[in-house]
Design a protein around this motif. Structure first.
Motif, mmCIF file in Angstrom:
data_model
loop_
_atom_site.group_PDB
_atom_site.id
_atom_site.type_symbol
_atom_site.label_atom_id
_atom_site.label_comp_id
_atom_site.label_asym_id
_atom_site.label_seq_id
_atom_site.Cartn_x
_atom_site.Cartn_y
_atom_site.Cartn_z
ATOM 1 N N ASP A 160 -44.283 81.306 -21.173
ATOM 2 C CA ASP A 160 -44.719 80.066 -21.839
ATOM 3 C C ASP A 160 -43.589 79.377 -22.594
ATOM 4 O O ASP A 160 -43.378 78.172 -22.441
ATOM 5 C CB ASP A 160 -45.845 80.366 -22.848
ATOM 6 N N VAL A 161 -42.888 80.146 -23.416
ATOM 7 C CA VAL A 161 -41.868 79.557 -24.285
ATOM 8 C C VAL A 161 -40.746 78.941 -23.455
ATOM 9 O O VAL A 161 -40.294 77.827 -23.722
ATOM 10 C CB VAL A 161 -41.323 80.612 -25.269
ATOM 11 N N GLU A 163 -40.996 77.899 -20.398
ATOM 12 C CA GLU A 163 -41.525 76.731 -19.694
ATOM 13 C C GLU A 163 -41.621 75.525 -20.620
ATOM 14 O O GLU A 163 -41.356 74.393 -20.221
ATOM 15 C CB GLU A 163 -42.896 77.051 -19.081
ATOM 16 N N ALA A 164 -41.991 75.793 -21.867
ATOM 17 C CA ALA A 164 -42.057 74.700 -22.850
ATOM 18 C C ALA A 164 -40.668 74.075 -22.996
ATOM 19 O O ALA A 164 -40.527 72.849 -23.006
ATOM 20 C CB ALA A 164 -42.559 75.223 -24.191
ATOM 21 N N ALA A 165 -39.645 74.925 -23.079
ATOM 22 C CA ALA A 165 -38.276 74.413 -23.214
ATOM 23 C C ALA A 165 -37.886 73.592 -21.990
ATOM 24 O O ALA A 165 -37.261 72.543 -22.104
ATOM 25 C CB ALA A 165 -37.307 75.575 -23.401
ATOM 26 N N MET A 166 -38.306 74.090 -20.833
ATOM 27 C CA MET A 166 -37.973 73.402 -19.588
ATOM 28 C C MET A 166 -38.579 72.002 -19.554
ATOM 29 O O MET A 166 -37.920 71.038 -19.186
ATOM 30 C CB MET A 166 -38.531 74.228 -18.435
ATOM 31 N N THR A 167 -39.849 71.886 -19.963
ATOM 32 C CA THR A 167 -40.478 70.565 -19.926
ATOM 33 C C THR A 167 -39.854 69.638 -20.959
ATOM 34 O O THR A 167 -39.918 68.420 -20.821
ATOM 35 C CB THR A 167 -41.995 70.635 -20.198
ATOM 36 N N LEU A 168 -39.248 70.207 -21.998
ATOM 37 C CA LEU A 168 -38.605 69.365 -23.005
ATOM 38 C C LEU A 168 -37.237 68.882 -22.522
ATOM 39 O O LEU A 168 -36.554 68.133 -23.226
ATOM 40 C CB LEU A 168 -38.454 70.134 -24.319
ATOM 41 N N GLY A 169 -36.833 69.327 -21.349
ATOM 42 C CA GLY A 169 -35.594 68.808 -20.783
ATOM 43 C C GLY A 169 -34.489 69.827 -20.595
ATOM 44 O O GLY A 169 -33.377 69.457 -20.226
ATOM 45 N N ALA A 170 -34.768 71.109 -20.846
ATOM 46 C CA ALA A 170 -33.711 72.111 -20.728
ATOM 47 C C ALA A 170 -33.596 72.603 -19.286
ATOM 48 O O ALA A 170 -34.594 72.939 -18.661
ATOM 49 C CB ALA A 170 -33.988 73.282 -21.661
ATOM 50 N N ARG A 171 -32.348 72.642 -18.788
ATOM 51 C CA ARG A 171 -32.104 73.186 -17.447
ATOM 52 C C ARG A 171 -32.140 74.708 -17.520
ATOM 53 O O ARG A 171 -32.015 75.271 -18.613
ATOM 54 C CB ARG A 171 -30.729 72.731 -16.964
ATOM 55 N N PRO A 172 -32.307 75.378 -16.383
ATOM 56 C CA PRO A 172 -32.474 76.838 -16.410
ATOM 57 C C PRO A 172 -31.413 77.589 -17.222
ATOM 58 O O PRO A 172 -31.747 78.488 -17.995
ATOM 59 C CB PRO A 172 -32.401 77.213 -14.931
ATOM 60 N N GLN A 174 -29.570 76.434 -19.675
ATOM 61 C CA GLN A 174 -29.777 76.103 -21.095
ATOM 62 C C GLN A 174 -30.970 76.889 -21.650
ATOM 63 O O GLN A 174 -30.927 77.380 -22.769
ATOM 64 C CB GLN A 174 -30.035 74.600 -21.266
ATOM 65 N N GLN A 178 -30.242 79.387 -24.667
ATOM 66 C CA GLN A 178 -30.712 78.923 -25.971
ATOM 67 C C GLN A 178 -32.078 79.476 -26.364
ATOM 68 O O GLN A 178 -32.429 79.507 -27.540
ATOM 69 C CB GLN A 178 -30.771 77.381 -25.990
ATOM 70 N N ILE A 179 -32.864 79.891 -25.373
ATOM 71 C CA ILE A 179 -34.229 80.340 -25.685
ATOM 72 C C ILE A 179 -34.437 81.808 -25.308
ATOM 73 O O ILE A 179 -34.780 82.636 -26.146
ATOM 74 C CB ILE A 179 -35.275 79.464 -24.953
ATOM 75 N N TRP B 80 -37.492 69.583 -16.002
ATOM 76 C CA TRP B 80 -36.612 69.034 -17.033
ATOM 77 C C TRP B 80 -36.224 67.586 -16.755
ATOM 78 O O TRP B 80 -35.550 66.973 -17.547
ATOM 79 C CB TRP B 80 -35.377 69.922 -17.222
ATOM 80 N N LEU B 109 -31.347 67.875 -26.479
ATOM 81 C CA LEU B 109 -31.013 67.876 -25.056
ATOM 82 C C LEU B 109 -30.810 66.468 -24.526
ATOM 83 O O LEU B 109 -30.099 66.249 -23.558
ATOM 84 C CB LEU B 109 -32.122 68.564 -24.264
#
Lengths: 263, 364
Positions: A160-161, A163-172, A174, A178-179, B80, B109
């Motif tokens: 979940d966490v 995936e949340a980062a990914m939808t916020l714009g983070a590439r794999p 990152q 970072q997470i 993303w 980001l």
């Protein structure tokens, strides 16, 4: 009745602890002996054997070698184990279940067999009695542990966490740096500590591939006991226990052991 | 409906996800979402609503179909690059960051400058009523507060669409009620198009502009809460949203207009428009009526004769279990103290009617 049961269980636990810790207690006592042979209880007390150990070049050389190897093994165990664990937990590929079970194979095989196999491969490769050789051999032992611990930590994190980062714009990458990685710290510390301790205490595989040029501390100790029995052995045992204990305490203090193992 | 007539902001077109089970988890799903609309995906567990949300988020690749956003199919775009906000049931906050760092993550980001970022984080935290919590860690917050941080983190990037995956399920009952209004309030103020997944009809009815009811991977009906409740399009929707009684009936198309009979007794006269298109004379149908629409009268009155099995006072209403002559059981809700309630004595015979407009008729 419950009172009686609680008495029984307390006695039982005490007994088990005695069996486990009695040899260590005896060794600790003997390490302060003034005698020139192993006897219990000692007839006098002294710290002279500690001095002898610290002045023994063979042991000190062995300690240095073991420490260097253990640190490199721990670092490599993490560097190789983390991507492996990530792939086994997060990625879906054919044969994943098979590889998952194969990863722990070195733990199931008799160490003697592993040692023999390693010797037969290492001799022609010129790896016997070299740092790379010992590091590689130890990795065979430590990697399964590292991968297992990191695998458990990773699956406990869930997705979940990330995936949340990914939808916020983070590439794999990152997301991972970072997470995932910061959240994985307890597992990273625990697996490194285990690899460090395992490598430092490793003897069976080492016996096959050490040589006069390069010897680890456990092997030096083992060879020494073969010929002589004086309290120096006890002193070395105490020092090795102390070192392992120190590592465990550091883990406990920094992240907590239960948490490190993902409970 | 003004919302439905505005051009689609997001169009889900024949979206299908088939992982090789008995049936596709999501089966040729199509609907439009208008800009600023708060739309609910409602259905029982396993109906494909979460799978749909994950496909919109880009976390799951559809087997076929399109997701059109801003006139462009985004199916091949990774999550993303979709510019969306996702709020999980588990909050999914970053535990190693402060609240402010959590909220600022998406801005960082996007390379938003420090000052602008700080201002937008403060604004987002104000929107979720968490001013002054910026320096706390997620672990120091209550469940409701964590959920609000998750919402702030998702809305601060001004996403094309806000995706809410059962966001209230982990909260206790009282907090859930509060958050229901709060989420709706935040959405109204920010105007962010929102797709809200829930299995709770109460949440869907109270929060959404429109509800898409899903069952078995398919869309059963999409409409406003009132439409869904009053004019369920399928027996599934009728049974899933609110309580409904279903009375088996046979259609006869005589000269005096259509007539429905149950065990030889006439139901209230049906509206010809309401009958299933292919229903002919003698067709087996099911009449659906809500418990509160059933009216009781003395046994000598018009309507179906029934016997009162049980009568239970549940506060605002009296729930009455009725048994028709053929053994079919119905539930009626009566106002305490009303004349009808007086009639509903256990063992008593009564006559049942309801208004034609309160009845929906489906093929049996």
């Amino acid at each position: 009745m419950t009172k009686f049961l609680s008495f029984i269980s307390r006695t039982y636990v005490t007994l088990v602890f005695c069996i486990v810790f009695m040899p260590m207690a005896i060794i600790l006592v003997i390490s302060f002996s003034a005698d020139s042979y192993l006897s219990f209880p000692p007839s006098g007390w002294s710290l002279k054997w500690y001095g002898t150990v610290l002045g023994n070049t063979s042991f000190m050389q062995g300690f240095r070698n073991s420490a260097i190897i253990a640190v490199i093994v721990a670092a490599l165990s993490l560097a190789l184990g983390l991507p492996a664990a990530y792939a086994l937990v997060r990625l879906d590929f054919p044969g994943r279940a098979l590889i998952r079970s194969l990863v722990i194979a070195p733990l199931v095989l008799p160490a003697m067999m592993l040692g023999l196999g390693i010797l037969m491969v290492f001799t022609p490769a010129g790896l016997v009695a070299t740092y790379p050789g010992l590091v590689l051999a130890h990795l065979v032992m430590t990697l399964p542990f590292s991968i297992r611990i990191l695998q458990t930590s990773l699956s406990n994190l869930g997705t979940d966490v990330d995936e949340a980062a990914m939808t916020l714009g983070a590439r794999p990458l990152q997301v991972f740096m970072q997470i995932t990685l910061p959240r994985l710290t307890p597992g990273v510390i625990a697996s490194s500590a285990i690899a460090l301790i395992l490598s430092f205490d490793e003897i069976v595989l080492s016996l096959f591939i050490v040589g006069p040029r390069l010897q680890t501390l456990p092997v030096a100790l083992y060879r020494y006991v073969d010929e002589r029995t004086d309290p120096m052995v006890a002193v070395l045992a105490v020092l090795m226990i102390a070192l392992s204990l120190a590592i465990v305490l550091v883990v406990e203090r920094s992240v907590g052991f239960a948490k490190a193992f993902g409970r | 409906m003004s919302l439905a007539s505005t051009p689609a902001h997001i169009r889900i077109d024949k979206l299908t996800f088939d992982y090789g089970g008995e049936r596709p988890a999501v089966d040729t799903l199509s609907f439009d979402i208008a800009k600023g609309e708060f739309i609910g995906l409602l259905g029982p567990s396993g109906c494909g609503k979460s799978t749909t949300l994950r496909m919109v988020a880009g976390l799951l690749a559809p087997t076929s179909g399109q997701i059109i956003m801003g006139g462009e199919d985004i199916v091949s775009r990774p999550p993303w690059e979709r510019n969306l906000g996702l709020v999980f049931q588990s909050y999914a906050l970053f535990p190693h960051m402060t609240v402010a760092q959590n909220v600022a993550f998406g801005l960082r980001l996007r390379k938003v400058g420090k000052e602008e970022s700080a201002a937008r984080v403060a604004e987002a935290l104000r929107a979720v009523r968490l001013e002054g919590f910026g320096n706390r860690r997620p672990a120091e917050l209550s469940g409701g507060q964590q959920q609000r941080v998750a919402i702030a983190r998702a809305i601060v990037i001004e996403p094309e669409i806000l995706l809410l995956d059962e966001p209230l399920s982990n909260l206790d009952a009282r907090l859930r009620d509060e958050m229901r209004f709060e989420i709706r309030d935040i959405q109204s103020r920010t105007g962010i198009t929102t797709l809200f997944v829930t299995h709770d009809q109460q949440e869907a009815l109270t929060m959404c502009d429109r509800i898409a009811v899903m069952n078995g991977g398919k869309l059963e009906q999409i409409g406003t809460p009132v439409e869904i409740y009053d004019k369920p399009a399928t027996p599934f929707v009728a049974g899933f949203i609110g309580r409904a009684n279903s009375v088996p009936a046979t259609l006869s198309l005589g000269t005096g207009g259509p007539r429905l009979d149950h065990e030889g007794q006439a139901l209230p006269a049906p509206d010809l428009q309401e009958l299933p298109a292919d229903a002919g004379d003698g067709a087996k149908l099911a009449a659906m009526v809500r418990p509160h629409a059933i009216q009781l009268s003395r046994p000598d009155g018009d309507g179906l004769t029934a016997r009162v099995n049980r009568s239970v006072f549940v506060g605002s209403v009296i729930e009455v279990e009725l048994e028709l002559a053929g053994g079919q059981k119905l539930v009626a809700e009566l106002r305490p103290g009303s004349e009808e309630a007086q009639l509903a004595q256990p063992g008593a015979d009564v006559a049942l009617t309801w208004r034609t407009t309160d009845m929906r008729i489906f093929a049996a």
